[in-house]
Design a protein around this motif. Structure first.
Motif, PDB file in Angstrom:
ATOM      1  N   ILE A  17       0.833  -1.206   0.000  1.00 14.34           N
ATOM      2  CA  ILE A  17       0.000   0.000   0.000  1.00 14.34           C
ATOM      3  C   ILE A  17       0.865   1.253   0.000  1.00 14.34           C
ATOM      4  CG2 ILE A  17      -1.606   1.365   1.401  1.00 14.34           C
ATOM      5  CD1 ILE A  17      -2.921  -1.293   2.237  1.00 14.34           C
ATOM      6  N   ASN A  18       1.900   1.273   0.856  1.00 19.21           N
ATOM      7  CA  ASN A  18       2.788   2.431   0.921  1.00 19.21           C
ATOM      8  C   ASN A  18       3.484   2.676  -0.421  1.00 19.21           C
ATOM      9  OD1 ASN A  18       2.122   2.807   3.571  1.00 19.21           O
ATOM     10  ND2 ASN A  18       4.034   2.030   4.406  1.00 19.21           N
ATOM     11  N   ARG A  19       3.846   1.586  -1.060  1.00 19.43           N
ATOM     12  CA  ARG A  19       4.497   1.703  -2.371  1.00 19.43           C
ATOM     13  C   ARG A  19       3.545   2.323  -3.386  1.00 19.43           C
ATOM     14  NH1 ARG A  19       7.374  -3.367  -5.579  1.00 19.43           N
ATOM     15  NH2 ARG A  19       8.177  -2.154  -7.340  1.00 19.43           N
ATOM     16  N   HIS A  20       2.285   1.917  -3.317  1.00 21.22           N
ATOM     17  CA  HIS A  20       1.285   2.468  -4.241  1.00 21.22           C
ATOM     18  C   HIS A  20       0.953   3.921  -3.896  1.00 21.22           C
ATOM     19  CE1 HIS A  20      -2.031   2.492  -7.060  1.00 21.22           C
ATOM     20  NE2 HIS A  20      -2.853   2.904  -6.101  1.00 21.22           N
ATOM     21  N   LEU A  21       0.829   4.222  -2.593  1.00 25.45           N
ATOM     22  CA  LEU A  21       0.498   5.581  -2.176  1.00 25.45           C
ATOM     23  C   LEU A  21       1.579   6.571  -2.594  1.00 25.45           C
ATOM     24  CD1 LEU A  21      -0.947   5.044   1.434  1.00 25.45           C
ATOM     25  CD2 LEU A  21      -2.213   5.662  -0.626  1.00 25.45           C
ATOM     26  N   ASN A  22       2.830   6.128  -2.586  1.00 25.73           N
ATOM     27  CA  ASN A  22       3.935   7.009  -2.962  1.00 25.73           C
ATOM     28  C   ASN A  22       3.882   7.402  -4.440  1.00 25.73           C
ATOM     29  OD1 ASN A  22       5.012   7.019  -0.372  1.00 25.73           O
ATOM     30  ND2 ASN A  22       6.317   5.245  -0.764  1.00 25.73           N
TER      31      ASN A  22
END
Length: 420
Positions: A332-337
């Motif tokens: 999720i963090n990778r996508h949010l970035n």
């Protein structure tokens, strides 16, 4: 199916949830048994956990997106808080709430967005505890393995007194059985409840009381160990029970495993919270920031304590859940970035403006209707022209302000139709 209902947890709230989780657990058990010939509840719990958290992935992503937006809007929230700092009058408090809500609307963030996942997790956790604590009531294939032993026990003279003596000697927590009942189906369920929940130390007593069934009892014990033990630990017993049993029998792994489960549970919770809180927005120096920091440490400690007293199966669920959440959080963090939050904020601002305009329009129309109704003398209205208004006005209390406003509205509509 009626027989299966007798030993399931019957709570009004958690009972139906436990039943649904039981269906899912049963489906997983059947799948693993048919496809891989694996009969293990511990593995079922891990697969179950994966399914639950993958199903909640859209909600988790939305929650983390809200957290990221919340971090962006915090400077504006702080300005409002500083503006009304020290002002306790109702007008100031209301103005602060309205302006704060306007900020939430502008960024498309829900104040309760971060609480939804926790609200879902709590009933799942406690309902799963009920399923793990009495697996045979929810997994028919496991319950079927008790049928032969139950029939043999019922054929023994004085078996009811012996079972009562056994249940009193082992002192199993939350075990509610009554071996004086005459209904054989209910009695059979009580026997299964007792036998499934027997601690390791209770099986020797069981064999002594039913010496003629010693071979069948040993076979049953081995069968339970086959599906109810995970990494050599009984998932239906607590970590504390396993540690005590290890001390009594000199089994080092029971002590080590009993300690490791709570410790790993706490560490995985801490790891997940640290990763999740990276998107959270709070100042460690203010009151809310200190409260959030305290909660971040409280949850791992809470997990450590609870896993000591709850069945090890719940600890497995807790550990598997934290590991899966951590993996999903990394994705999720990778996508949010990669997201353009400036663009998202602008889109939310446009949506907020449209919503605000609609609310203002509705509020203005309603206020105009109220003012018109209050100022107009309804007795001067030609009632013959508003017969339809009477029928449409029947849901309002006679003589009320809303009734008058509705009457005026319908009268104006009828006049406008005539002009056309």
């Amino acid at each position: 199916m009626t027989q299966m209902m007798l030993t399931q947890y019957s709570g009004r709230i958690l009972g139906p949830i436990a039943k649904l989780l039981g269906y899912l657990m049963n489906g997983i058990y059947i799948f693993l048994d048919n496809v891989f010939h694996i009969q293990n509840i511990g593995l079922c719990i891990i697969v179950f956990t994966v399914i639950i958290y993958v199903a909640m992935l859209p909600l988790t992503f939305k929650q983390q997106k809200f957290a990221k937006l919340n971090k962006i809007m915090q400077p504006e929230i702080k300005k409002i808080q500083e503006k009304y700092k020290g002002r306790r009058d109702s007008a100031s408090q209301q103005a602060m709430q309205e302006q704060t809500q306007a900020i939430y609307d502008k960024y498309g963030v829900s104040p309760m967005g971060s609480c939804i996942q926790m609200a879902i997790q709590i009933p799942i956790l406690w309902s799963l505890y009920r399923v793990i604590y009495n697996v045979p009531a929810y997994v028919p294939r496991i319950k079927a393995t008790f049928a032969s032993l139950v029939a043999s026990i019922m054929a023994v003279d004085g078996f009811q007194d012996k079972l009562t003596s056994l249940s009193e000697s082992v002192s199993i927590r939350n075990l509610n059985v009554d071996f004086s009942v005459t209904d054989t189906t209910e009695l059979g369920n009580y026997i299964i409840d007792l036998v499934y929940k027997l601690p390791t130390a209770g099986w020797d007593t069981f064999r002594e009381l039913f010496s003629s069934l010693s071979g069948d009892i040993t076979a049953m014990q081995e069968s339970i160990m086959n599906y109810n033990y995970f990494l050599g630990l009984n998932i239906s017993e607590s970590s504390w029970s396993m540690i005590k049993l290890g001390g009594q029998t000199g089994t080092a792994w029971f002590i080590i495993g009993g300690i490791l489960i709570p410790v790993i549970s706490a560490l995985t919770q801490l790891m997940n919270i640290r990763l999740t809180s990276a998107n959270a927005a709070y100042d460690a120096n203010d009151a809310m920031g200190r409260q959030m920091k305290m909660m971040n440490y409280f949850m791992p400690i809470f997990s450590f304590i609870m896993v000591f007293s709850l069945p090890i199966g719940v600890g497995i669920y807790w550990i598997a859940g934290a590991c899966i959440r951590t993996l999903l959080q990394l994705l999720i963090n990778r996508h949010l970035n990669k997201l353009d939050f400036d663009q998202i904020v602008e889109q939310n601002k446009e949506k907020a403006k449209a919503k605000a305009a609609k609310r203002k329009e509705r509020r203005g129309v309603y206020e105009n209707q109220i003012r018109s109704g209050a100022s107009m003398k309804t007795k001067n209205i030609d009632t013959s022209k508003i017969d339809n208004a009477k029928n449409s006005n029947k849901n309002y209390k006679s003589g009320s302000m809303a009734s008058k406003a509705n009457m005026v509205k319908n009268y104006n509509n009828s006049q406008n139709k005539k002009k056309k």
